[in-house]
Design a protein around this motif. Structure first.
Motif, mmCIF file in Angstrom:
data_model
loop_
_atom_site.group_PDB
_atom_site.id
_atom_site.type_symbol
_atom_site.label_atom_id
_atom_site.label_comp_id
_atom_site.label_asym_id
_atom_site.label_seq_id
_atom_site.Cartn_x
_atom_site.Cartn_y
_atom_site.Cartn_z
ATOM 1 N N ALA A 102 0.807 -1.215 0.000
ATOM 2 C CA ALA A 102 0.000 0.000 0.000
ATOM 3 C C ALA A 102 0.842 1.266 0.000
ATOM 4 O O ALA A 102 0.508 2.247 -0.672
ATOM 5 N N SER A 103 1.924 1.282 0.764
ATOM 6 C CA SER A 103 2.764 2.470 0.833
ATOM 7 C C SER A 103 4.156 2.089 1.302
ATOM 8 O O SER A 103 4.365 0.996 1.852
ATOM 9 N N ILE A 104 5.097 2.992 1.088
ATOM 10 C CA ILE A 104 6.469 2.798 1.532
ATOM 11 C C ILE A 104 6.990 4.125 2.094
ATOM 12 O O ILE A 104 6.459 5.191 1.774
ATOM 13 N N VAL A 105 8.023 4.043 2.912
ATOM 14 C CA VAL A 105 8.592 5.239 3.529
ATOM 15 C C VAL A 105 10.053 5.359 3.112
ATOM 16 O O VAL A 105 10.919 4.671 3.647
ATOM 17 N N PRO A 106 10.373 6.222 2.129
ATOM 18 C CA PRO A 106 11.773 6.449 1.763
ATOM 19 C C PRO A 106 12.474 7.261 2.849
ATOM 20 O O PRO A 106 11.819 7.954 3.639
ATOM 21 N N TYR A 107 13.790 7.194 2.890
ATOM 22 C CA TYR A 107 14.529 7.928 3.911
ATOM 23 C C TYR A 107 15.996 7.993 3.524
ATOM 24 O O TYR A 107 16.441 7.318 2.575
ATOM 25 N N ASP A 108 16.754 8.783 4.261
ATOM 26 C CA ASP A 108 18.198 8.879 4.086
ATOM 27 C C ASP A 108 18.878 8.085 5.192
ATOM 28 O O ASP A 108 18.659 8.347 6.378
ATOM 29 N N ALA A 109 19.707 7.132 4.820
ATOM 30 C CA ALA A 109 20.296 6.209 5.795
ATOM 31 C C ALA A 109 21.196 6.914 6.812
ATOM 32 O O ALA A 109 21.223 6.550 7.988
ATOM 33 N N GLU A 110 21.950 7.926 6.375
ATOM 34 C CA GLU A 110 22.841 8.625 7.306
ATOM 35 C C GLU A 110 22.058 9.410 8.342
ATOM 36 O O GLU A 110 22.415 9.453 9.519
ATOM 37 N N THR A 111 20.963 10.038 7.916
ATOM 38 C CA THR A 111 20.107 10.744 8.865
ATOM 39 C C THR A 111 19.462 9.755 9.829
ATOM 40 O O THR A 111 19.324 10.031 11.022
ATOM 41 N N MET A 112 19.092 8.599 9.307
ATOM 42 C CA MET A 112 18.478 7.561 10.135
ATOM 43 C C MET A 112 19.418 7.131 11.260
ATOM 44 O O MET A 112 18.978 6.929 12.405
ATOM 45 N N LYS A 113 20.701 6.992 10.977
ATOM 46 C CA LYS A 113 21.665 6.602 12.015
ATOM 47 C C LYS A 113 21.603 7.551 13.212
ATOM 48 O O LYS A 113 21.586 7.115 14.370
ATOM 49 N N PHE A 114 21.591 8.830 12.912
ATOM 50 C CA PHE A 114 21.562 9.841 13.958
ATOM 51 C C PHE A 114 20.214 9.859 14.666
ATOM 52 O O PHE A 114 20.136 9.955 15.900
ATOM 53 N N ALA A 115 19.135 9.753 13.895
ATOM 54 C CA ALA A 115 17.795 9.831 14.469
ATOM 55 C C ALA A 115 17.539 8.715 15.474
ATOM 56 O O ALA A 115 16.914 8.933 16.519
ATOM 57 N N LEU A 116 18.006 7.527 15.180
ATOM 58 C CA LEU A 116 17.797 6.401 16.095
ATOM 59 C C LEU A 116 18.483 6.640 17.433
ATOM 60 O O LEU A 116 17.917 6.365 18.501
ATOM 61 N N LEU A 117 19.697 7.147 17.384
ATOM 62 C CA LEU A 117 20.420 7.444 18.624
ATOM 63 C C LEU A 117 19.733 8.548 19.431
ATOM 64 O O LEU A 117 19.576 8.437 20.652
ATOM 65 N N LYS A 118 19.306 9.610 18.746
ATOM 66 C CA LYS A 118 18.654 10.713 19.437
ATOM 67 C C LYS A 118 17.309 10.283 20.018
ATOM 68 O O LYS A 118 16.915 10.752 21.097
ATOM 69 N N PHE A 119 16.610 9.401 19.336
ATOM 70 C CA PHE A 119 15.321 8.913 19.821
ATOM 71 C C PHE A 119 15.500 8.168 21.142
ATOM 72 O O PHE A 119 14.748 8.371 22.099
ATOM 73 N N LEU A 120 16.513 7.317 21.221
ATOM 74 C CA LEU A 120 16.772 6.583 22.458
ATOM 75 C C LEU A 120 17.310 7.504 23.547
ATOM 76 O O LEU A 120 17.019 7.314 24.731
ATOM 77 N N GLN A 121 18.068 8.498 23.142
ATOM 78 C CA GLN A 121 18.560 9.478 24.113
ATOM 79 C C GLN A 121 17.395 10.227 24.758
ATOM 80 O O GLN A 121 17.401 10.501 25.960
ATOM 81 N N HIS A 122 16.376 10.529 23.953
ATOM 82 C CA HIS A 122 15.190 11.210 24.465
ATOM 83 C C HIS A 122 14.530 10.407 25.583
ATOM 84 O O HIS A 122 14.020 10.971 26.559
ATOM 85 N N TYR A 123 14.557 9.073 25.463
ATOM 86 C CA TYR A 123 13.937 8.211 26.468
ATOM 87 C C TYR A 123 14.932 7.718 27.521
ATOM 88 O O TYR A 123 14.610 6.832 28.313
ATOM 89 N N ASP A 124 16.133 8.270 27.494
ATOM 90 C CA ASP A 124 17.142 7.954 28.505
ATOM 91 C C ASP A 124 17.503 6.472 28.520
ATOM 92 O O ASP A 124 17.745 5.880 29.581
ATOM 93 N N VAL A 125 17.530 5.867 27.332
ATOM 94 C CA VAL A 125 17.972 4.479 27.202
ATOM 95 C C VAL A 125 19.495 4.437 27.199
ATOM 96 O O VAL A 125 20.154 5.229 26.523
ATOM 97 N N THR A 126 20.077 3.533 27.984
ATOM 98 C CA THR A 126 21.520 3.326 27.946
ATOM 99 C C THR A 126 21.859 2.485 26.722
ATOM 100 O O THR A 126 21.370 1.363 26.577
ATOM 101 N N VAL A 127 22.679 3.034 25.827
ATOM 102 C CA VAL A 127 23.054 2.338 24.599
ATOM 103 C C VAL A 127 24.504 1.886 24.707
ATOM 104 O O VAL A 127 25.395 2.687 25.020
ATOM 105 N N LEU A 128 24.728 0.609 24.461
ATOM 106 C CA LEU A 128 26.074 0.040 24.504
ATOM 107 C C LEU A 128 26.360 -0.585 23.143
ATOM 108 O O LEU A 128 25.853 -1.661 22.822
ATOM 109 N N THR A 129 27.147 0.098 22.318
ATOM 110 C CA THR A 129 27.497 -0.427 21.000
ATOM 111 C C THR A 129 28.782 -1.242 21.082
ATOM 112 O O THR A 129 29.499 -1.218 22.076
ATOM 113 N N GLU A 130 29.072 -1.966 20.016
ATOM 114 C CA GLU A 130 30.231 -2.858 19.947
ATOM 115 C C GLU A 130 30.277 -3.783 21.157
ATOM 116 O O GLU A 130 31.327 -4.013 21.763
ATOM 117 N N ALA A 131 29.111 -4.306 21.488
ATOM 118 C CA ALA A 131 28.972 -5.237 22.619
ATOM 119 C C ALA A 131 28.280 -6.495 22.122
ATOM 120 O O ALA A 131 27.139 -6.445 21.657
#
Length: 446
Positions: A102-131
């Motif tokens: 029915a529909s699709i959502v195009p996006y920019d992958a580099e912006t998406m990388k940043f948006a995901l981190l900021k979204f979790l930061q907004h909710y005060d999620v502890t993010v541990l990468t390379e783990a």
């Protein structure tokens, strides 16, 4: 400065209410949802960036928030997309010009990388990468702790509930839960290395498609070349000529191509490698094969299709695995459930993407879905661990059902549900009615 390991050990223990393993789009939604419910939440991701195939694929587009009657996936997914649009205004549901969904959502992958981190930061999620998860500790019927390996030592995570968003059900496997792999013969779908190409002349591309319309598939009366973002399924003649000439070693009858939100940029879904997704050596070899296939395709298109004459490869992604491990849960979603648009009293998520099975060689088997289907909570609950919940493409489903529910927007929906379920369990308030009530309050469509 010298570090004395005896005086300053690098191994450590942390505590949280909900631990999410896997930072793909499902894991991010799960972590945000759990934190929104008030749970102290930690998300562990083995890569440097969040998003999985959505950012590091890079995926063509997010598919699909709607069925033929309207929106079926909202909640945390909508909240995140609303935020993403503040950074990338074109990231919104648009017409699928092929009519496949029915529909699709195009996006920019580099912006998406940043948006995901900021979204979790907004909710005060502890993010541990390379783990990387290396051990699951149990106490009776429940998981008591996770052991993660980082570059500088181990991190032990004591938690009240766990969300397995690893894609292949790795956390569930380490917890002793059964995991199903492949079809009835044990064979999984082929893997793919996607490619982002910039410098494409979109007007010339539209002219090419119009002049070769018989080579492009559409499930509508005609392909809408005036749409804001093109989604193409075809290039049959160009692919045949390339293979016949020897320029393309991979034989494909048709490929997918999608415009991103950046001018003159497209994602090409072409490569295909039959690799065992559980074999690290096979996947490593597939990375090289896939990149070679992508470069051959781009070189051929540059030489033969004017729209690509001045184009260049911006990014080749990591090996995209469509299906590997599926955790055995308390209910297993089936093809019949999807086709019949099943619903029930314990539903916590929805999906609406076609059953989409890539075959060995050139083939593809699909079954379009008109009405959205409902996913019960039991598909997100591991069978043999009370506090282990499932999100994304590793939820409990058959091989055929997984070919639909593995898709990005459905992963966002199951991620939202799993996060709420885990938070409720950790708080000691888990009931079906309570979980469904919270999901509805958070805007989910059940």
């Amino acid at each position: 400065m010298n570090i004395n390991r005896a005086a300053r050990p690098l191994d450590r223990t942390v505590r949280c209410g909900v631990a999410v393993v896997g930072g793909g789009i499902a894991g991010v939604m799960a972590a945000a949802a759990a934190a929104k419910c008030g749970a102290r939440t930690l998300l562990a991701e083995s890569s440097t960036f969040l998003g999985g195939v959505v950012t590091m694929g890079p995926l063509e587009a997010l598919m699909t928030p709607e069925d033929s009657n309207g929106t079926v996936i909202a909640g945390m997914a909508k909240e995140f997309l609303d935020f993403l649009r503040t950074l990338d205004s074109g990231a919104r549901a648009v017409e699928d010009t092929t009519g496949y969904c029915a529909s699709i959502v195009p996006y920019d992958a580099e912006t998406m990388k940043f948006a995901l981190l900021k979204f979790l930061q907004h909710y005060d999620v502890t993010v541990l990468t390379e783990a990387t998860l290396e051990e699951v500790e149990r106490s009776g019927a429940s998981i008591s702790a996770l052991r993660l390996r980082t570059k500088t030592g181990a991190v032990r995570v004591e938690c009240g509930a766990v969300v397995d968003a690893t894609g292949g059900g790795y956390a569930s496997y380490l917890a002793g839960n059964d995991v199903a792999v492949g079809n009835e013969s044990g064979r999984s779908q082929p893997v793919t290395v996607l490619c982002r190409i910039a410098g494409v002349d979109i007007d010339l591309l539209k002219e090419y498609v119009a002049a070769h319309s018989e080579e492009f598939k559409t499930f509508q009366k005609e392909l809408n070349l005036q749409a804001e973002h093109l989604h193409l399924w075809g290039f049959t003649g160009a692919l045949k000529a390339g293979h016949d000439s020897g320029a393309l070693n991979l034989k494909r009858h048709e490929i997918h191509m999608m415009q991103t939100t950046r001018p003159g940029e497209v994602i090409a879904n072409y490569s295909r490698i039959n690799a065992d997704p559980l074999d690290p050596f096979a996947l490593s070899d597939a990375q090289c094969q896939g990149m070679e296939q992508v470069r051959e395709l781009h070189g051929w298109f540059r030489r033969t299709i004017p729209a690509f004459a001045d184009s260049y490869i911006v990014q080749t992604g990591y090996v995209g695995v469509r299906e590997s491990g599926r955790v055995v849960g308390r209910y297993t979603l089936t093809r019949d459930d999807i086709v019949a648009a099943r619903s029930g009293p314990t539903d916590v998520a929805m999906g609406a993407f076609p059953i989409d099975i890539h075959q060995s060689g050139d083939g593809m088997k699909f079954e379009r879905i008109v009405s959205g289907y409902h996913i019960p909570q039991e598909c997100l609950m591991a069978r043999s661990a009370e506090n282990l919940f499932l999100a994304g493409r590793c939820i409990s489903a058959t091989f055929e059902a997984n070919a639909s529910c593995r898709i990005s927007m459905t992963c966002m929906s199951t991620g939202h549900a799993a996060g709420v379920m885990a938070a409720a369990y950790a708080a000691g308030t888990f009931t079906t009615a309570a979980v469904r009530g919270i999901l509805k309050e958070q805007g989910a469509i059940l």
